[in-house]
Each structure stands twice: as structure tokens, then as C-alpha cells.
Scaffold this motif. Structure first.
Motif, PDB file in Angstrom:
ATOM      1  N   ILE A 253       8.708  -5.538   2.620  1.00 47.35           N
ATOM      2  CA  ILE A 253       7.566  -6.383   2.972  1.00 47.35           C
ATOM      3  C   ILE A 253       7.772  -7.758   2.353  1.00 47.35           C
ATOM      4  CG2 ILE A 253       5.070  -6.653   2.839  1.00 47.35           C
ATOM      5  CD1 ILE A 253       4.892  -3.619   2.395  1.00 47.35           C
ATOM      6  N   SER A 254       7.683  -8.801   3.161  1.00 47.82           N
ATOM      7  CA  SER A 254       7.812 -10.170   2.661  1.00 47.82           C
ATOM      8  C   SER A 254       6.440 -10.696   2.255  1.00 47.82           C
ATOM      9  CB  SER A 254       8.421 -11.075   3.734  1.00 47.82           C
ATOM     10  OG  SER A 254       9.751 -10.691   4.017  1.00 47.82           O
ATOM     11  N   LEU A 255       6.341 -11.113   1.000  1.00 45.62           N
ATOM     12  CA  LEU A 255       5.103 -11.686   0.472  1.00 45.62           C
ATOM     13  C   LEU A 255       5.391 -13.126   0.073  1.00 45.62           C
ATOM     14  CD1 LEU A 255       2.151 -11.331  -0.464  1.00 45.62           C
ATOM     15  CD2 LEU A 255       3.030 -10.503  -2.659  1.00 45.62           C
ATOM     16  N   LEU A 274      -2.566   3.174  -4.585  1.00 46.90           N
ATOM     17  CA  LEU A 274      -1.620   2.062  -4.516  1.00 46.90           C
ATOM     18  C   LEU A 274      -1.678   1.217  -5.797  1.00 46.90           C
ATOM     19  CD1 LEU A 274      -2.270   0.919  -0.842  1.00 46.90           C
ATOM     20  CD2 LEU A 274      -0.432   2.398  -1.685  1.00 46.90           C
ATOM     21  N   SER A 275      -0.495   0.856  -6.278  1.00 48.09           N
ATOM     22  CA  SER A 275      -0.392   0.061  -7.509  1.00 48.09           C
ATOM     23  C   SER A 275      -0.023  -1.375  -7.186  1.00 48.09           C
ATOM     24  CB  SER A 275       0.671   0.674  -8.431  1.00 48.09           C
ATOM     25  OG  SER A 275       0.886  -0.135  -9.561  1.00 48.09           O
ATOM     26  N   PHE A 276      -0.767  -2.315  -7.773  1.00 48.86           N
ATOM     27  CA  PHE A 276      -0.479  -3.744  -7.653  1.00 48.86           C
ATOM     28  C   PHE A 276      -0.283  -4.294  -9.063  1.00 48.86           C
ATOM     29  CE2 PHE A 276      -3.259  -2.609  -4.050  1.00 48.86           C
ATOM     30  CZ  PHE A 276      -2.389  -2.888  -3.000  1.00 48.86           C
ATOM     31  N   PRO A 277       0.939  -4.198  -9.613  1.00 48.66           N
ATOM     32  CA  PRO A 277       1.168  -4.530 -11.024  1.00 48.66           C
ATOM     33  C   PRO A 277       0.791  -5.973 -11.340  1.00 48.66           C
ATOM     34  CG  PRO A 277       3.171  -3.679  -9.966  1.00 48.66           C
ATOM     35  CD  PRO A 277       2.158  -3.820  -8.910  1.00 48.66           C
ATOM     36  N   SER A 278       0.017  -6.142 -12.404  1.00 51.99           N
ATOM     37  CA  SER A 278      -0.440  -7.479 -12.774  1.00 51.99           C
ATOM     38  C   SER A 278       0.707  -8.375 -13.221  1.00 51.99           C
ATOM     39  CB  SER A 278      -1.488  -7.374 -13.886  1.00 51.99           C
ATOM     40  OG  SER A 278      -0.956  -6.710 -15.026  1.00 51.99           O
ATOM     41  N   SER A 279       1.837  -7.784 -13.593  1.00 56.93           N
ATOM     42  CA  SER A 279       2.998  -8.587 -13.968  1.00 56.93           C
ATOM     43  C   SER A 279       3.679  -9.219 -12.755  1.00 56.93           C
ATOM     44  CB  SER A 279       4.013  -7.714 -14.715  1.00 56.93           C
ATOM     45  OG  SER A 279       4.439  -6.636 -13.893  1.00 56.93           O
ATOM     46  N   GLU A 280       3.370  -8.682 -11.557  1.00 60.82           N
ATOM     47  CA  GLU A 280       4.047  -9.144 -10.337  1.00 60.82           C
ATOM     48  C   GLU A 280       3.134  -9.961  -9.421  1.00 60.82           C
ATOM     49  OE1 GLU A 280       7.213  -8.549 -10.108  1.00 60.82           O
ATOM     50  OE2 GLU A 280       7.377  -7.084 -11.727  1.00 60.82           O
ATOM     51  N   VAL A 281       1.901  -9.469  -9.245  1.00 56.38           N
ATOM     52  CA  VAL A 281       1.000 -10.094  -8.278  1.00 56.38           C
ATOM     53  C   VAL A 281      -0.401 -10.222  -8.835  1.00 56.38           C
ATOM     54  CG1 VAL A 281       2.248  -9.336  -6.199  1.00 56.38           C
ATOM     55  CG2 VAL A 281       0.500  -7.852  -7.217  1.00 56.38           C
ATOM     56  N   GLY A 320      11.144 -12.834  -6.676  1.00 53.13           N
ATOM     57  CA  GLY A 320      11.764 -11.546  -6.957  1.00 53.13           C
ATOM     58  C   GLY A 320      11.176 -10.458  -6.093  1.00 53.13           C
ATOM     59  N   GLU A 321      11.258  -9.225  -6.550  1.00 49.95           N
ATOM     60  CA  GLU A 321      10.729  -8.113  -5.779  1.00 49.95           C
ATOM     61  C   GLU A 321      10.231  -7.013  -6.712  1.00 49.95           C
ATOM     62  OE1 GLU A 321      14.059  -5.212  -4.185  1.00 49.95           O
ATOM     63  OE2 GLU A 321      14.557  -7.293  -3.645  1.00 49.95           O
ATOM     64  N   PHE A 322       9.327  -6.195  -6.169  1.00 51.11           N
ATOM     65  CA  PHE A 322       8.855  -5.019  -6.892  1.00 51.11           C
ATOM     66  C   PHE A 322       8.650  -3.885  -5.898  1.00 51.11           C
ATOM     67  CE2 PHE A 322       4.862  -6.906  -5.535  1.00 51.11           C
ATOM     68  CZ  PHE A 322       4.024  -5.828  -5.291  1.00 51.11           C
ATOM     69  N   THR A 323       8.553  -2.681  -6.420  1.00 44.64           N
ATOM     70  CA  THR A 323       8.359  -1.501  -5.581  1.00 44.64           C
ATOM     71  C   THR A 323       6.869  -1.226  -5.422  1.00 44.64           C
ATOM     72  OG1 THR A 323      10.440  -0.541  -6.347  1.00 44.64           O
ATOM     73  CG2 THR A 323       8.863   0.951  -5.309  1.00 44.64           C
ATOM     74  N   LEU A 324       6.407  -1.234  -4.167  1.00 45.16           N
ATOM     75  CA  LEU A 324       5.041  -0.814  -3.898  1.00 45.16           C
ATOM     76  C   LEU A 324       4.995   0.698  -4.035  1.00 45.16           C
ATOM     77  CD1 LEU A 324       2.160  -1.560  -2.976  1.00 45.16           C
ATOM     78  CD2 LEU A 324       2.924  -1.243  -0.623  1.00 45.16           C
ATOM     79  N   THR A 325       4.146   1.172  -4.932  1.00 45.13           N
ATOM     80  CA  THR A 325       4.146   2.584  -5.315  1.00 45.13           C
ATOM     81  C   THR A 325       2.764   3.189  -5.138  1.00 45.13           C
ATOM     82  OG1 THR A 325       5.866   2.143  -6.960  1.00 45.13           O
ATOM     83  CG2 THR A 325       4.614   4.177  -7.231  1.00 45.13           C
ATOM     84  N   ALA A 326       2.746   4.434  -4.649  1.00 42.26           N
ATOM     85  CA  ALA A 326       1.525   5.230  -4.676  1.00 42.26           C
ATOM     86  C   ALA A 326       1.585   6.068  -5.947  1.00 42.26           C
ATOM     87  CB  ALA A 326       1.416   6.115  -3.446  1.00 42.26           C
ATOM     88  N   LEU A 327       0.737   5.750  -6.898  1.00 39.06           N
ATOM     89  CA  LEU A 327       0.749   6.436  -8.178  1.00 39.06           C
ATOM     90  C   LEU A 327       0.292   7.882  -8.018  1.00 39.06           C
ATOM     91  CD1 LEU A 327      -0.911   3.636 -10.354  1.00 39.06           C
ATOM     92  CD2 LEU A 327       1.536   4.124 -10.110  1.00 39.06           C
ATOM     93  N   ALA A 328       0.832   8.754  -8.857  1.00 43.34           N
ATOM     94  CA  ALA A 328       0.472  10.170  -8.806  1.00 43.34           C
ATOM     95  C   ALA A 328      -1.045  10.321  -8.922  1.00 43.34           C
ATOM     96  CB  ALA A 328       1.171  10.914  -9.936  1.00 43.34           C
ATOM     97  N   ILE A 345       7.012   3.532  -1.857  1.00 44.36           N
ATOM     98  CA  ILE A 345       6.760   3.485  -0.413  1.00 44.36           C
ATOM     99  C   ILE A 345       7.254   2.206   0.262  1.00 44.36           C
ATOM    100  CG2 ILE A 345       4.873   5.133  -0.241  1.00 44.36           C
ATOM    101  CD1 ILE A 345       2.921   3.004  -0.768  1.00 44.36           C
ATOM    102  N   ALA A 346       7.592   1.169  -0.504  1.00 40.02           N
ATOM    103  CA  ALA A 346       8.115  -0.067   0.098  1.00 40.02           C
ATOM    104  C   ALA A 346       8.647  -0.970  -1.001  1.00 40.02           C
ATOM    105  CB  ALA A 346       7.041  -0.791   0.900  1.00 40.02           C
ATOM    106  N   GLN A 347       9.520  -1.899  -0.607  1.00 39.42           N
ATOM    107  CA  GLN A 347       9.933  -2.982  -1.488  1.00 39.42           C
ATOM    108  C   GLN A 347       9.208  -4.251  -1.054  1.00 39.42           C
ATOM    109  OE1 GLN A 347      11.450  -0.985  -4.078  1.00 39.42           O
ATOM    110  NE2 GLN A 347      12.263  -3.067  -4.344  1.00 39.42           N
ATOM    111  N   VAL A 348       8.686  -4.965  -2.017  1.00 35.04           N
ATOM    112  CA  VAL A 348       7.976  -6.209  -1.723  1.00 35.04           C
ATOM    113  C   VAL A 348       8.809  -7.368  -2.256  1.00 35.04           C
ATOM    114  CG1 VAL A 348       5.856  -7.526  -2.013  1.00 35.04           C
ATOM    115  CG2 VAL A 348       5.758  -5.015  -1.880  1.00 35.04           C
ATOM    116  N   LYS A 349       9.270  -8.229  -1.347  1.00 34.45           N
ATOM    117  CA  LYS A 349      10.038  -9.411  -1.737  1.00 34.45           C
ATOM    118  C   LYS A 349       9.103 -10.607  -1.816  1.00 34.45           C
ATOM    119  CE  LYS A 349      14.704  -8.182  -0.304  1.00 34.45           C
ATOM    120  NZ  LYS A 349      15.918  -8.619   0.429  1.00 34.45           N
TER     121      LYS A 349
END
Length: 500
Positions: A253-255, A274-281, A320-328, A345-349
Motif C-alpha cells: 500500500i502506498s501512503l 489493526l495496528s497503526f504504530p505511532s512511531s510510523e504514522v 520508509g515502510e512498515f508492516t500493517l498488522t492485525a494484532l492477536a 496483512i500488508a506492507q505500507v510504503k
């Protein structure tokens, strides 16, 4: 799965030595003598007779996320959107060199309808399936007569004309899918679903670029064909080995700068944490099932049960990029199942571009009126070796009966419903054709208010949790309400309310 197919599953059943708890008290009594987590395994054991599944490595991944295919407006009349939906068997090469048979609308994976508020919508439903079907307009405020209830299916070879007009002041992210009697789960997991976007010309976020992320679940056997449900699928809700976005496995996914993501959880049974890490976005939720929130809400994660939707606005904090993850997420599955774990579930660039600042206020949501009619809905489960799941999923002690009306209410009445999940596992609640506000939740005697005001049509309830919701239905006719774990709905966790 219809009742005629039950016989072929009976060979894998055996007599249960323990029953699933019917009440909170029984649950506590059994838990007190069991080690941690044993409530999952104590329910039952079953032979592992499921057909081998396709290896994950064979599914292509890492491809750019593709947009959802738009259905074209065939009307030349202003304010009218006219199209057709043709559900039919379609072969798709999703695995290189192999043809997988899906059931799709118009031979498209997840088509989307995109219209303005106030539009008159006309849809011709042409059934080219080998069985009857319906089209349910999930979340849209349509009358019961056109909402795809199971009572009046579009028969094989039949064409049905459906028309409805959307309110002038209305917007949001919705979807459509089949809702026939007993076969909803199968028709959806074979591919029948699509998105429905309603736009407000005065949308305060319309300048923000959008992406659609439509989550669906795919389970393939070793021949790359859609696998039947196993007993565990019926029991817990189907979770295939492939979590797809827009029909793709682990896409990229291009962001680029600030974006608005419309997110659908159209899985049969899988919850998305779904996780949206504060270090990335930088992430804000701006809408839920019933459209915009009153104001943006900062988030680092977002839990969506099957059927729920949300909109989030994301701004990358770096290149950069991070992995979009569905947390357990532990939802209390039955039987011998693997421990929940994080799911990539996806890579976010990410690309740094101009940031778009959000308005502090998005809209005003009126406070729910005071109710004058009250009803109680109770979810329970009971062991039943003759069920496809080995379990009966019940509402107020009953399985669904199309010939039974569970409640009758005068149209226009302000209603308060208390939904009580009196079971050991998460269940969701969805009601057709309406939006409601959650008044409060109650768990272990503690009452809490929602964190913010929103309009909903689908909510999740944790084990032994209660939710009290308020709504008004002005349309006469029969509405369905049910758990939106589709296997549970198909096996009877559904009821009917008639507005007179």
C-alpha cells in the motif's frame, strides 16, 4: 449450509463429555476446576479430518494494492444511479497456472457502488447461480421490502428490480452481500460481496486523497479451490489461510502524505485488530459504520468485528515502510485451535508529502431520544451433536425460524434494546436497515459509556458483556437482527422484529 447437507458431516461427530456453558454462573463453576485457557479445549475434541489446504507460499504477494472495480452508472438521468448485479460462477487465476472458481457479482472481485447522498438507486439483480440468493444493503437505510431478507429470494434464472432513494443528508462506508436462508456464509466466502460509498457534497474531508481497503477471507484446498467449512469453521467462524485486501494477499500500500482509508471487515469470522504504530504514522479515526464521527479521534489500533467499517486518516511520520498488522485478539474460540498471534496483512510504503490538517469538528450527531419500548436479546450456546458446529447458537433460547416474529413494535417508536452476550466467546450484533447509538456497556457489573458518539449498525460484545442501544425505525415490515459471524448467523443466531 442447508439442512440437507448435515448428514455428510455426522461421521465426524461424537458424544460430548462436557456441555458448553449456558449461563454465567455455570461458566464460573466450570472455570473454577479448570486450568487457565482450558475453557477453550474443554468444549470438545474432534478428529482432524479437514482436507489439506493450499500452501501459503503459492499465493502471490507483494503486489501494489489495486483499486476496487467501480460499477458504471447506466442512467443518464441526474440524481439516479442505475446498474445491475449479476451473481454468477466465475473462474479466476488467483494462483499462477490454476483456475479458482468463485461466485462473483458481474465477474468482478468486490465491485463498488459510489454515489452522492440523495441519489435514487436502481439495481437489477440477475441470478445466474445454481441456487437462490438475495442482496442485503448492509447499513443502508432502506425499507425491509428491498433489503434482501431471506423470505423472498431471487430464484435461479430470475431478475429482480430493486429501487431505493438515499436520504439527502447521509454519507458513509457501507457494503452489500447475500442474505439467503441458511446459505449466507457459503455465498459470502465464495466471493459475493461489494462496497457501497455514499458521499456528502459538504464532506469536510473531501480534499483528502482516499484509498479503499476491503478485507475478505479466503480458504483454498490443495487444488486451489474454495474449501468447504470444517466443523471448527462452523463453530468459531471461518478464518482462511489467506487474509486478503481488495482480493490481494499481502499487497503493498502506498501512503504518500495524508490519506483517508475506508476500511471494511467483510470476513466471515476473523476479527481485525489493526495496528497503526505511532512511531510510523499519525492516525485518526474519523468515521465508523454510520458515517463521520463528531471529531477526529487519535488511535494506535482499531478493532473491527465482521461486518463493521471505519475510516481512518493517516499521515506518515517518515520515509520508509512498515508492516500493517492485525494484532492477536483472543475471542474465546472453541475446540483445539492454535493460539492467536499477530497477522501481517500488508506492507505500507510511506512518502513524506504535505500534511493535511484535520478540522476539529466533523459534524454534529444528535443525542439519542428517550426510549419508550424496551426489549432484551440474549445470546447463548448449547452443545448439540447434530449441529454442523456441534453447538446451537441461540437468541433468547431459540434458533432462527422464518415463520416466527420475535418482537412486534409500532413503527416510529423509540426503542432501547439490551443485548446480553451470555456466552464464553465474542459475538457481534447487527440489525438491518437501521443505525443506532450505544447508550452504555456493562461487564462484570461495571457500566461504561462509549468513548465517543457514533452511529453504528454492527457492534461486538465480549463474553458476558451487555450493550444497551437506542434507535427508531419508521419503516413498516420485518427486520433481521443477528450475530455477524456468518457461520453463527447461518446456524440460527438470528431473530426478527416486525414494525407495524
Amino acid at each position: 449450509m442447508n439442512n440437507k447437507q448435515i448428514v455428510k458431516y455426522l461421521s465426524c461427530f461424537f458424544v460430548f463429555s462436557l456441555q458448553i456453558p449456558l449461563s454465567l454462573a455455570q461458566h464460573h463453576n466450570m472455570q473454577s476446576s479448570l486450568p487457565d485457557h482450558s475453557q477453550h479445549d474443554m468444549m470438545m475434541s474432534m478428529p482432524n479430518n479437514e482436507a489439506p489446504l493450499l500452501e501459503k507460499e503459492l499465493m502471490p504477494k507483494g503486489q501494489p494494492l489495486k483499486p476496487l472495480p467501480l460499477l458504471v452508472n447506466q442512467s443518464k438521468q441526474q440524481g439516479v444511479f442505475e446498474t445491475y448485479l449479476m451473481p454468477m460462477s466465475t473462474k479466476v487465476e488467483i494462483i499462477p497456472g490454476k483456475q479458482t472458481t468463485f461466485w462473483l457479482y458481474n465477474q468482478k472481485i468486490l465491485p463498488i457502488i459510489d454515489v452522492m447522498a440523495g441519489t435514487k438507486v436502481k439495481v437489477a439483480i440477475e441470478n445466474h447461480l445454481p441456487e437462490g440468493t438475495t442482496v442485503h444493503w448492509h447499513g443502508l437505510p432502506v425499507t425491509p421490502q428491498v433489503d434482501g431478507n431471506p423470505h423472498d429470494p431471487v430464484k435461479v434464472g430470475q431478475t429482480r428490480q430493486v429501487e431505493f432513494t438515499l436520504p439527502a443528508h447521509f454519507e458513509g462506508t457501507y457494503w452489500f452481500h447475500p442474505h439467503p436462508h441458511e446459505t449466507t456464509a457459503e455465498q459470502v466466502y465464495k466471493g459475493l460481496a461489494g462496497g457501497f460509498i455514499v458521499r456528502d457534497p459538504n464532506d469536510p474531508l473531501k480534499a483528502i486523497p482516499e484509498q479503499n481497503l476491503f478485507f475478505s477471507d479466503l480458504k483454498l484446498n490443495k487444488e486451489a479451490q474454495i474449501a468447504d467449512n470444517s466443523m471448527l469453521d462452523w463453530m468459531n467462524g471461518r478464518e482462511g489461510q489467506f487474509q486478503l485486501i481488495n482480493g490481494q494477499y499481502q499487497p503493498v500500500i502506498s501512503l504518500g502524505g495524508t490519506q483517508r482509508w475506508r476500511i471494511w471487515n467483510a470476513n466471515s469470522g476473523r476479527y481485525l485488530n489493526l495496528s497503526f504504530p505511532s512511531s510510523e504514522v499519525e492516525a485518526y479515526q474519523v468515521a465508523s459504520d454510520g458515517g463521520l464521527l463528531e471529531q477526529p479521534v487519535a488511535i494506535t489500533s482499531l478493532l473491527l468485528s465482521p461486518g463493521e467499517r471505519a475510516e481512518v486518516v493517516l499521515t506518515p511520520k517518515k520515509q520508509g515502510e512498515f508492516t500493517l498488522t492485525a494484532l492477536a485478539y483472543e475471542r474465546g474460540k472453541m475446540g483445539k485451535v492454535a493460539k492467536e498471534k499477530d497477522l501481517p496483512i500488508a506492507q505500507v510504503k510511506m512518502q513524506l508529502k504535505d500534511k493535511i490538517n484535520l478540522p476539529k469538528r466533523l459534524r454534529d450527531i444528535p443525542t439519542a431520544p428517550v426510549a419508550t419500548a424496551f426489549h432484551k436479546i440474549e445470546y447463548t450456546e448449547a452443545a448439540n451433536p447434530k449441529s454442523l458446529a456441534g453447538v446451537d447458537f441461540l437468541i433468547n433460547g431459540k434458533t432462527f425460524d422464518m415463520n416466527r416474529i420475535d418482537y412486534k413494535v409500532k413503527a416510529g417508536t423509540v426503542q432501547e434494546w439490551e443485548i446480553f452476550n451470555n456466552s464464553h466467546m465474542d459475538h457481534s450484533f447487527h440489525i438491518h436497515g437501521l443505525q443506532f447509538q450505544v447508550k452504555e456497556y456493562e461487564l462484570a457489573g461495571k457500566v461504561t459509556k462509549p468513548l465517543f458518539k457514533e452511529l453504528k449498525d454492527t457492534i461486538n460484545l465480549k463474553p458476558y458483556e451487555k450493550a444497551r442501544i437506542i434507535f427508531v425505525d419508521y419503516d413498516k415490515g420485518v427486520r433481521m437482527y443477528h450475530c455477524h459471524i456468518l457461520e453463527h448467523e447461518s446456524l440460527g443466531m438470528m431473530g426478527q422484529v416486525e414494525n407495524e
